[in-house]
Structures are given as C-alpha cells and as structure tokens.
Design a protein around this motif. Structure first.
Motif, PDB file in Angstrom:
ATOM      1  N   ASP A  25       0.803  -1.214   0.000  1.00 15.67           N
ATOM      2  CA  ASP A  25       0.000   0.000   0.000  1.00 15.67           C
ATOM      3  C   ASP A  25       0.841   1.271   0.000  1.00 15.67           C
ATOM      4  O   ASP A  25       0.392   2.315   0.479  1.00 15.67           O
ATOM      5  N   ALA A  26       2.066   1.179  -0.535  1.00 13.78           N
ATOM      6  CA  ALA A  26       2.951   2.344  -0.559  1.00 13.78           C
ATOM      7  C   ALA A  26       3.776   2.331  -1.843  1.00 13.78           C
ATOM      8  O   ALA A  26       3.910   1.302  -2.502  1.00 13.78           O
ATOM      9  N   ARG A  53       2.773  20.666   2.744  1.00 11.78           N
ATOM     10  CA  ARG A  53       1.626  19.950   2.169  1.00 11.78           C
ATOM     11  C   ARG A  53       0.812  19.196   3.217  1.00 11.78           C
ATOM     12  O   ARG A  53      -0.224  18.624   2.882  1.00 11.78           O
ATOM     13  N   ASN A  54       1.313  19.160   4.437  1.00  7.27           N
ATOM     14  CA  ASN A  54       0.696  18.365   5.499  1.00  7.27           C
ATOM     15  C   ASN A  54       0.511  16.909   5.039  1.00  7.27           C
ATOM     16  O   ASN A  54      -0.528  16.290   5.257  1.00  7.27           O
ATOM     17  N   HIS A  55       1.542  16.397   4.392  1.00  6.50           N
ATOM     18  CA  HIS A  55       1.551  15.007   3.911  1.00  6.50           C
ATOM     19  C   HIS A  55       2.994  14.517   4.018  1.00  6.50           C
ATOM     20  O   HIS A  55       3.870  15.024   3.322  1.00  6.50           O
ATOM     21  N   PHE A  68      12.494   6.350   1.029  1.00  5.85           N
ATOM     22  CA  PHE A  68      11.259   7.105   1.204  1.00  5.85           C
ATOM     23  C   PHE A  68      10.083   6.188   0.900  1.00  5.85           C
ATOM     24  O   PHE A  68      10.087   5.477  -0.103  1.00  5.85           O
ATOM     25  N   ARG A  69       9.085   6.215   1.761  1.00  2.46           N
ATOM     26  CA  ARG A  69       7.883   5.404   1.594  1.00  2.46           C
ATOM     27  C   ARG A  69       6.684   6.352   1.676  1.00  2.46           C
ATOM     28  O   ARG A  69       6.494   7.025   2.695  1.00  2.46           O
ATOM     29  N   CYS A  70       5.897   6.398   0.601  1.00  2.00           N
ATOM     30  CA  CYS A  70       4.743   7.290   0.553  1.00  2.00           C
ATOM     31  C   CYS A  70       3.454   6.477   0.529  1.00  2.00           C
ATOM     32  O   CYS A  70       3.273   5.605  -0.325  1.00  2.00           O
ATOM     33  N   ASP A  82       0.371  10.984  -2.701  1.00  2.00           N
ATOM     34  CA  ASP A  82       1.625  10.228  -2.646  1.00  2.00           C
ATOM     35  C   ASP A  82       2.408  10.355  -3.948  1.00  2.00           C
ATOM     36  O   ASP A  82       3.630  10.494  -3.925  1.00  2.00           O
ATOM     37  N   VAL A  83       1.705  10.318  -5.056  1.00  2.00           N
ATOM     38  CA  VAL A  83       2.360  10.453  -6.355  1.00  2.00           C
ATOM     39  C   VAL A  83       3.011  11.830  -6.472  1.00  2.00           C
ATOM     40  O   VAL A  83       4.168  11.953  -6.889  1.00  2.00           O
TER      41      VAL A  83
END
Length: 98
Positions: A25-26, A53-55, A68-70, A82-83
């Motif tokens: 899921d990432a 971006r508060n992400h 890095f895992r988004c 995430d993209v």
C-alpha cells in the motif's frame, strides 16, 4: 479524504517516477547520495515540502542511503498525494545527485 488510486492508475503513475516501486500500500524509492551531509540535506528539504503539504513520507536514513515510503495512511493506501510527493522527493534527490 483523498481517494485511493486503483492498480492501473498506480502503475501508470510509476512510469513517470523512475526509481519508485510499489510495495503493498505504498510507493517506495531508495537512493544513495554522495555523502551523509548531502543525504541529511535532502531529508531536510523533503521535510519542508511535506510539512507545507501536510503530507509526510516515512523516511529511513542509513548513512548515505535514504528510503522514502509514501502512503496516505488515513485513506489506507496510495493516493494522488503520494504520487505528487514522490515526484517532489525525486526532484530533491536528483538535484543533489548531480
């Protein structure tokens, strides 16, 4: 809440994100930078982008190697947020690696 991307949309997005792969899921990218200070500088720049971006991505620092895992945890998977964040992370990595 951000909407989850389907498998086809994720696969399509990854074609525009060299170095990124799907892991469950990432989306994930590992990069080795020229030095530890260069790696930390990338982390700081990514942190500023993420905060704006508060992400926020999950970040693993191992000397000069960053992973890095988004994933949009509140949505339970990969969203457009995430993209977009992955693309910004790549810009920071690529600017440092040059």
């Amino acid at each position: 809440m951000a909407e989850l991307l389907d498998d086809a949309a994720i696969a399509s997005a990854l074609t525009d994100l060299p170095g990124w792969e799907r892991e469950g899921d990432a989306i994930v990218r590992t990069a080795t930078l020229p030095s530890f200070p260069a790696a930390v500088a990338v982390v700081v720049r990514v942190a500023e982008i993420a905060e704006d971006r508060n992400h926020h991505p999950d970040i693993d620092v191992r000397w000069r190697t960053l992973t890095f895992r988004c994933s949009t945890h509140s949505a339970g998977g990969i969203t457009e947020k995430d993209v977009a964040l992955a693309a910004s992370i790549s810009e920071q990595i690529d600017a440092t690696a040059d």
